[in-house]
Design a protein around this motif. Structure first.
Motif, PDB file in Angstrom:
ATOM      1  N   LEU A 185     -50.819 -36.895  43.850  1.00  0.00           N
ATOM      2  CA  LEU A 185     -50.791 -35.451  44.054  1.00  0.00           C
ATOM      3  C   LEU A 185     -49.758 -35.071  45.105  1.00  0.00           C
ATOM      4  N   VAL A 186     -49.679 -35.840  46.190  1.00  0.00           N
ATOM      5  CA  VAL A 186     -48.672 -35.568  47.222  1.00  0.00           C
ATOM      6  C   VAL A 186     -47.267 -35.746  46.653  1.00  0.00           C
ATOM      7  N   LEU A 187     -47.050 -36.840  45.937  1.00  0.00           N
ATOM      8  CA  LEU A 187     -45.717 -37.125  45.405  1.00  0.00           C
ATOM      9  C   LEU A 187     -45.279 -36.070  44.396  1.00  0.00           C
ATOM     10  N   ARG A 188     -46.224 -35.522  43.629  1.00  0.00           N
ATOM     11  CA  ARG A 188     -45.906 -34.473  42.665  1.00  0.00           C
ATOM     12  C   ARG A 188     -45.358 -33.223  43.351  1.00  0.00           C
ATOM     13  N   CYS A 189     -45.720 -33.047  44.614  1.00  0.00           N
ATOM     14  CA  CYS A 189     -45.334 -31.838  45.350  1.00  0.00           C
ATOM     15  C   CYS A 189     -44.120 -32.047  46.246  1.00  0.00           C
ATOM     16  N   GLN A 190     -43.582 -33.259  46.253  1.00  0.00           N
ATOM     17  CA  GLN A 190     -42.488 -33.582  47.165  1.00  0.00           C
ATOM     18  C   GLN A 190     -41.140 -33.238  46.540  1.00  0.00           C
ATOM     19  N   LYS A 191     -40.410 -32.376  47.207  1.00  0.00           N
ATOM     20  CA  LYS A 191     -39.055 -31.994  46.800  1.00  0.00           C
ATOM     21  C   LYS A 191     -38.145 -32.248  47.988  1.00  0.00           C
ATOM     22  N   GLY A 192     -37.428 -33.380  47.967  1.00  0.00           N
ATOM     23  CA  GLY A 192     -36.639 -33.759  49.124  1.00  0.00           C
ATOM     24  C   GLY A 192     -37.555 -34.054  50.292  1.00  0.00           C
ATOM     25  N   ASP A 193     -37.308 -33.410  51.429  1.00  0.00           N
ATOM     26  CA  ASP A 193     -38.155 -33.611  52.609  1.00  0.00           C
ATOM     27  C   ASP A 193     -39.338 -32.658  52.654  1.00  0.00           C
ATOM     28  N   GLU A 194     -39.432 -31.770  51.685  1.00  0.00           N
ATOM     29  CA  GLU A 194     -40.482 -30.755  51.679  1.00  0.00           C
ATOM     30  C   GLU A 194     -41.631 -31.182  50.773  1.00  0.00           C
TER      31      GLU A 194
ATOM     32  N   ARG B 110     -44.487 -29.370  48.860  1.00  0.00           N
ATOM     33  CA  ARG B 110     -44.776 -27.987  48.498  1.00  0.00           C
ATOM     34  C   ARG B 110     -46.264 -27.763  48.206  1.00  0.00           C
ATOM     35  N   HIS B 111     -46.661 -26.520  48.394  1.00  0.00           N
ATOM     36  CA  HIS B 111     -48.072 -26.150  48.275  1.00  0.00           C
ATOM     37  C   HIS B 111     -48.392 -25.767  46.826  1.00  0.00           C
ATOM     38  N   TYR B 112     -48.528 -26.773  45.960  1.00  0.00           N
ATOM     39  CA  TYR B 112     -48.908 -26.533  44.578  1.00  0.00           C
ATOM     40  C   TYR B 112     -50.416 -26.640  44.377  1.00  0.00           C
ATOM     41  N   TYR B 113     -51.107 -27.336  45.276  1.00  0.00           N
ATOM     42  CA  TYR B 113     -52.536 -27.582  45.115  1.00  0.00           C
ATOM     43  C   TYR B 113     -53.253 -27.401  46.445  1.00  0.00           C
ATOM     44  N   ASP B 114     -54.545 -27.091  46.353  1.00  0.00           N
ATOM     45  CA  ASP B 114     -55.485 -27.227  47.461  1.00  0.00           C
ATOM     46  C   ASP B 114     -56.482 -28.305  47.048  1.00  0.00           C
ATOM     47  N   ILE B 115     -56.773 -29.237  47.947  1.00  0.00           N
ATOM     48  CA  ILE B 115     -57.498 -30.450  47.580  1.00  0.00           C
ATOM     49  C   ILE B 115     -58.689 -30.639  48.506  1.00  0.00           C
TER      50      ILE B 115
ATOM     51  N   GLY C  84     -63.498 -31.232  59.642  1.00  0.00           N
ATOM     52  CA  GLY C  84     -64.049 -29.890  59.615  1.00  0.00           C
ATOM     53  C   GLY C  84     -63.434 -29.001  58.557  1.00  0.00           C
ATOM     54  N   LYS C  85     -62.310 -29.427  57.974  1.00  0.00           N
ATOM     55  CA  LYS C  85     -61.689 -28.655  56.906  1.00  0.00           C
ATOM     56  C   LYS C  85     -62.247 -29.109  55.564  1.00  0.00           C
ATOM     57  N   PHE C  86     -62.169 -28.226  54.588  1.00  0.00           N
ATOM     58  CA  PHE C  86     -62.598 -28.580  53.238  1.00  0.00           C
ATOM     59  C   PHE C  86     -61.404 -28.718  52.305  1.00  0.00           C
ATOM     60  N   PHE C  87     -60.521 -27.724  52.281  1.00  0.00           N
ATOM     61  CA  PHE C  87     -59.331 -27.805  51.454  1.00  0.00           C
ATOM     62  C   PHE C  87     -58.122 -28.157  52.309  1.00  0.00           C
ATOM     63  N   LEU C  88     -57.311 -29.087  51.812  1.00  0.00           N
ATOM     64  CA  LEU C  88     -56.033 -29.404  52.437  1.00  0.00           C
ATOM     65  C   LEU C  88     -54.904 -29.105  51.461  1.00  0.00           C
ATOM     66  N   THR C  89     -53.791 -28.615  51.991  1.00  0.00           N
ATOM     67  CA  THR C  89     -52.583 -28.521  51.183  1.00  0.00           C
ATOM     68  C   THR C  89     -51.997 -29.928  51.043  1.00  0.00           C
ATOM     69  N   PRO C  90     -51.092 -30.160  50.095  1.00  0.00           N
ATOM     70  CA  PRO C  90     -50.471 -31.487  49.989  1.00  0.00           C
ATOM     71  C   PRO C  90     -49.771 -31.934  51.271  1.00  0.00           C
ATOM     72  N   ALA C  91     -49.142 -31.005  51.980  1.00  0.00           N
ATOM     73  CA  ALA C  91     -48.478 -31.374  53.240  1.00  0.00           C
ATOM     74  C   ALA C  91     -49.504 -31.802  54.281  1.00  0.00           C
ATOM     75  N   GLU C  92     -50.612 -31.080  54.364  1.00  0.00           N
ATOM     76  CA  GLU C  92     -51.683 -31.476  55.288  1.00  0.00           C
ATOM     77  C   GLU C  92     -52.284 -32.809  54.874  1.00  0.00           C
ATOM     78  N   LEU C  93     -52.436 -33.001  53.576  1.00  0.00           N
ATOM     79  CA  LEU C  93     -52.976 -34.263  53.067  1.00  0.00           C
ATOM     80  C   LEU C  93     -52.093 -35.435  53.461  1.00  0.00           C
ATOM     81  N   ALA C  94     -50.788 -35.256  53.351  1.00  0.00           N
ATOM     82  CA  ALA C  94     -49.852 -36.331  53.697  1.00  0.00           C
ATOM     83  C   ALA C  94     -49.999 -36.750  55.153  1.00  0.00           C
TER      84      ALA C  94
END
Length: 330
Positions: free
Chosen positions: A84-93, A95-100, A123-133
């Motif tokens: 899921l993280v790799l699917r959202c990776q564009k260069g060094d960014e 991107r926020h395609y999912y909440d997980i 304490g969080k429930f949903f993470l963005t892909p960047a937060e997940l990474a």
């Protein structure tokens, strides 16, 4: 509303998100469902519900190794999160395609489902892909064999870990389903009526709920499946993992396919009928006949089936439906 008190994952006051949710649920659905573009302005959501009860310590086989079901599930879920993280990776960014969301039941708490994120994400429930990474527990180094130009080569790879193998206590599955219901309600409310691809909830279990009767569990699942965006209803997929000898039931078309297996019938009734865009991938991955109906459940499934199940439920290279919906943003 869920049987347990709603969990606050939204910055909106309760009255505001309830009003926003009512607006979402009153908005007519589109003619062509499950077609919304997945992009930064309109992400989708994935919720993984992980059975961490004591029976997950039972042995299974995965990739030629004997290990606990908890360890095998952890490996498969960690690989899915990485994809899921790799699917959202564009260069060094990233991107926020999912909440997980990653929810455990049993394991750390005998009665209540809990979020399994750690570190800065506790304490969080949903993470963005960047937060997940940035929210890994650790990064393991593993030795694997790869086929490179026709030759078997042993290489060392780094594998991020978000989910540990845990197996304790009983199976409060109803708590997990009700928590998912509350989280999805709040997630839909925060989308402010945007045309978003509906959330997908994947429940991985090896047993029967210990905190509810079958009817109570079904009531929770029905409420969850009734939630929707204008693009379609929430998808709830359930898989029962087991190494017991016997027939596996994979994406059945109708209840009659289940025979006298009452637990399989419960999973069937808990689960969503899969939308038409998923049908070709289900038939191809699982070697099933092409038909007009597949219900999103598997019973008595091994770990290889779990890998394929995750491929159907998430945007991997094997899922052409999600690939088509991902917006080709610059």
């Amino acid at each position: 509303m869920p049987d347990q008190a709603p969990v606050r994952s939204s910055a909106l006051p309760v009255s505001d998100w309830q009003q926003a949710l009512d607006t979402v649920l009153q908005t007519p659905v589109k003619a062509r469902l499950y077609s919304a573009q997945i992009m930064r302005q309109s992400p989708t959501a994935f919720l993984f519900l992980i059975d961490q009860s004591g029976s997950m310590d039972e042995r299974t086989t995965y990739r030629g190794r004997v290990l606990s079901k908890a360890a095998a599930v952890a490996q498969i879920v960690n690989q899915t999160l990485l994809e899921l993280v790799l699917r959202c990776q564009k260069g060094d960014e990233v991107r926020h395609y999912y909440d997980i969301a990653l929810i455990g039941y049993g394991g750390l708490n005998d009665e209540q489902a809990v979020s399994l994120w750690s570190g800065a994400a506790v304490g969080k429930f949903f993470l963005t892909p960047a937060e997940l990474a940035g929210a890994t527990l650790r990064v393991d180094e593993v030795t694997v064999e790869r086929n490179i130009r026709g030759r078997a080569v042993t290489v060392t790879e780094k594998r991020p870990v978000w989910l540990n193998a845990v197996h304790n206590y009983r199976t409060p599955m109803k708590s997990a389903i009700c928590l998912a219901e509350s989280l999805v309600e709040q997630w839909l409310a925060t989308q402010q009526g945007n045309d978003v691809y509906p959330p997908t909830v994947i429940n991985i279990t090896d047993g029967v709920a210990t905190d509810a009767t079958a009817d109570e569990l079904l009531a929770c699942c029905d409420r969850l499946k009734a939630l929707r965006s204008m693009d379609g209803n929430v998808l709830l997929m359930n898989i029962h993992v087991s190494d017991e000898r016997g027939n596996s039931i994979l994406f059945p078309a109708r209840a009659d396919d289940l025979g006298t297996d009452q637990y399989a019938r419960l999973l069937y009734d808990m689960s969503s009928e899969m939308p038409a865009p998923y049908h070709a991938d289900i038939a191809s991955l699982f070697g099933l006949d092409q038909r007009t109906s597949y219900v999103g459940m598997c019973s008595n499934a091994d770990m290889d089936a779990l890998v394929k199940f995750m491929n159907i439920g998430t945007p991997t290279q094997h899922n052409h439906s999600f690939t088509a919906n991902l917006s080709p943003e610059p």
